[in-house]
Design an enzyme around this catalytic site. Structure first.
Site, short mmCIF file in Angstrom:
data_model
loop_
_atom_site.label_atom_id
_atom_site.label_comp_id
_atom_site.label_asym_id
_atom_site.label_seq_id
_atom_site.Cartn_x
_atom_site.Cartn_y
_atom_site.Cartn_z
N SER A 140 0.23 4.08 -15.13
CA SER A 140 -0.56 4.99 -15.86
C SER A 140 -1.88 4.33 -15.87
O SER A 140 -1.90 3.08 -16.21
CB SER A 140 0.26 5.25 -16.87
OG SER A 140 -0.91 6.33 -17.90
N TYR B 247 5.09 2.88 -24.07
CA TYR B 247 5.03 3.69 -22.67
C TYR B 247 4.12 2.85 -21.90
O TYR B 247 4.51 2.58 -20.46
CB TYR B 247 4.45 4.90 -22.81
CG TYR B 247 4.29 5.77 -21.73
CD1 TYR B 247 5.09 6.39 -20.89
CD2 TYR B 247 2.81 5.79 -21.54
CE1 TYR B 247 4.83 7.15 -19.87
CE2 TYR B 247 2.38 6.52 -20.01
CZ TYR B 247 3.26 7.09 -19.28
OH TYR B 247 2.98 7.79 -18.08
P1 NAP Z 1 7.01 15.66 -15.85
O1 NAP Z 1 6.27 16.90 -15.66
O2 NAP Z 1 7.65 15.54 -17.13
O3 NAP Z 1 8.35 15.60 -14.93
C1 NAP Z 1 9.16 14.54 -14.88
C2 NAP Z 1 10.24 14.66 -13.85
O4 NAP Z 1 10.79 13.52 -14.04
C3 NAP Z 1 11.20 16.02 -13.72
O5 NAP Z 1 11.52 16.13 -12.52
C4 NAP Z 1 12.48 15.18 -14.35
O6 NAP Z 1 13.61 15.85 -13.89
C5 NAP Z 1 12.31 13.69 -14.10
N1 NAP Z 1 13.12 12.85 -14.80
C6 NAP Z 1 13.00 12.51 -16.31
N2 NAP Z 1 13.86 11.57 -16.33
C7 NAP Z 1 14.73 11.36 -15.49
C8 NAP Z 1 15.67 10.35 -15.15
N3 NAP Z 1 16.33 9.81 -16.07
N4 NAP Z 1 16.16 10.48 -13.77
C9 NAP Z 1 15.59 11.17 -12.75
N5 NAP Z 1 14.76 12.08 -13.03
C10 NAP Z 1 14.07 12.35 -14.25
O7 NAP Z 1 6.35 14.58 -15.81
P2 NAP Z 1 4.94 13.82 -14.86
O8 NAP Z 1 3.94 14.30 -15.65
O9 NAP Z 1 5.03 14.82 -13.55
O10 NAP Z 1 4.96 12.41 -14.61
C11 NAP Z 1 5.28 11.92 -13.47
C12 NAP Z 1 5.11 10.59 -13.36
O11 NAP Z 1 3.70 10.36 -13.51
C13 NAP Z 1 5.54 9.66 -14.61
O12 NAP Z 1 6.32 8.31 -14.07
C14 NAP Z 1 4.78 9.64 -15.61
O13 NAP Z 1 4.84 8.39 -16.46
C15 NAP Z 1 3.24 9.19 -14.68
N6 NAP Z 1 2.09 9.84 -15.23
C16 NAP Z 1 1.90 10.94 -15.71
C17 NAP Z 1 0.60 11.45 -16.29
C18 NAP Z 1 0.29 12.79 -16.65
O14 NAP Z 1 -0.89 12.72 -17.43
N7 NAP Z 1 0.96 13.83 -16.60
C19 NAP Z 1 -0.31 10.25 -16.28
C20 NAP Z 1 -0.15 8.99 -15.99
C21 NAP Z 1 1.02 8.63 -15.45
P3 NAP Z 1 14.36 17.20 -15.01
O15 NAP Z 1 13.20 18.30 -14.96
O16 NAP Z 1 15.50 17.30 -14.51
O17 NAP Z 1 14.19 16.47 -16.34
#
Ligand code: NAP
Length: 244
Positions: free
Chosen positions: A139, A152
């Site tokens: 991130s 985090y």
């Molecule tokens: P999100 O919308 O909350 O989606 C999370 C995904 O991860 C869902 O498909 C969820 O599945 C799955 N997941 C959660 N816990 C899990 C586990 N224990 N085993 C397998 N799958 C799991 O998140 P996002 O924003 O797309 O984030 C994706 C990545 O980008 C993450 O690593 C996050 O830290 C990183 N990131 C995001 C941002 C941002 O601003 N959004 C910024 C920097 C980094 P279910 O639906 O089945 O729970």
């Protein structure tokens, strides 16, 4: 034997992961859409991508469980004949000042973001075919050192460390290991619990003055996974519109 390259996208059912799953099917990969609990979202996405002419399947596995991760790779190999790309995208976020972080929240962040990414990297190190790619998720908040993001950020800093070390350990295998570090991106993970004013303020932190979209991040993953990205190895790509 299946002729397409094969990608596992952890947390591939929602948010950034869903955009990656879609992009990689358009790029021609057979995609395993991994999810944790929300089966309906994952199955609906797989059906949509197949209806669009892609090859995709939804497979449940909690990445924090090493045995479940082994089964995820087993099932992928059984269905598609091998694994070429691991997108280590599954992650959770929980924000609180260090003084207020409770043990359960800390342990969950470490279990999913760090141990989960590690479990998948370890499995991929054994199983990826020559020419493969491992794409981890960090991130951009690491660069900001923002209050409440301590636990985090710590898990993501650890993922960055593993990224470089593993890229070196895979010497001779023609496998690259990189990380993508998104800035604020419009998904449930980012938007939940934030006021419209805070979202607006964070959207303006980069000089392009908008939030990232899941498709913005999927484009970076597509580049790293594909032939054009093959000379990038052991790097962290901060995809954030120029925030830090
Ligand atoms: P999100 O919308 O909350 O989606 C999370 C995904 O991860 C869902 O498909 C969820 O599945 C799955 N997941 C959660 N816990 C899990 C586990 N224990 N085993 C397998 N799958 C799991 O998140 P996002 O924003 O797309 O984030 C994706 C990545 O980008 C993450 O690593 C996050 O830290 C990183 N990131 C995001 C941002 C941002 O601003 N959004 C910024 C920097 C980094 P279910 O639906 O089945 O729970």
């Amino acid at each position: 034997m299946h002729s397409r390259s094969v990608a596992i996208v952890t947390g591939g059912s929602r948010g950034i992961g869903a955009a990656i799953s879609e992009r990689l099917t358009v790029d021609g990969y057979a995609v395993v859409i991994n999810y944790a609990g929300r089966r309906d979202d994952a199955v609906a996405l797989a059906s949509r991508l197949v209806a669009q002419g892609g090859e995709a399947v939804a497979l449940q596995a909690d990445v924090s469980d090493p045995v479940a991760v082994q089964r995820l790779f087993d099932a992928t190999e059984a269905r598609y004949g091998g694994v070429d790309v691991l997108v280590n995208n599954a992650g959770v976020m929980d924000l609180a000042p260090v003084a207020q972080v409770d043990d359960a929240a800390f342990d969950r962040l470490v279990a999913i973001n760090l141990k989960g990414s590690f479990n998948c990297m370890r499995e991929a190190a054994h199983r990826l075919r020559s020419g493969g790619r491992i794409i981890n998720f960090s991130s951009s908040v690491i660069g900001l050192r923002l209050e409440t993001y301590g636990a985090y950020s710590a898990t993501k800093a650890a993922v960055e460390a593993l990224t470089t070390v593993l890229s070196r350990e895979l010497r001779g295998r023609s496998i690259t290991v990189n990380a993508v570090a998104p800035g604020p991106t419009a998904t449930d993970l980012f938007l939940e619990g934030k006021s419209p004013e805070l979202i607006e303020r964070m959207a303006k932190m980069n000089p392009l003055e908008r939030l990232g979209t899941p498709a913005d991040i999927a484009a970076v993953v597509s580049f790293l996974a594909g032939p054009q990205g093959g000379w990038i190895n052991g790097q962290v790509i901060r995809a954030n519109g120029g925030m830090v």
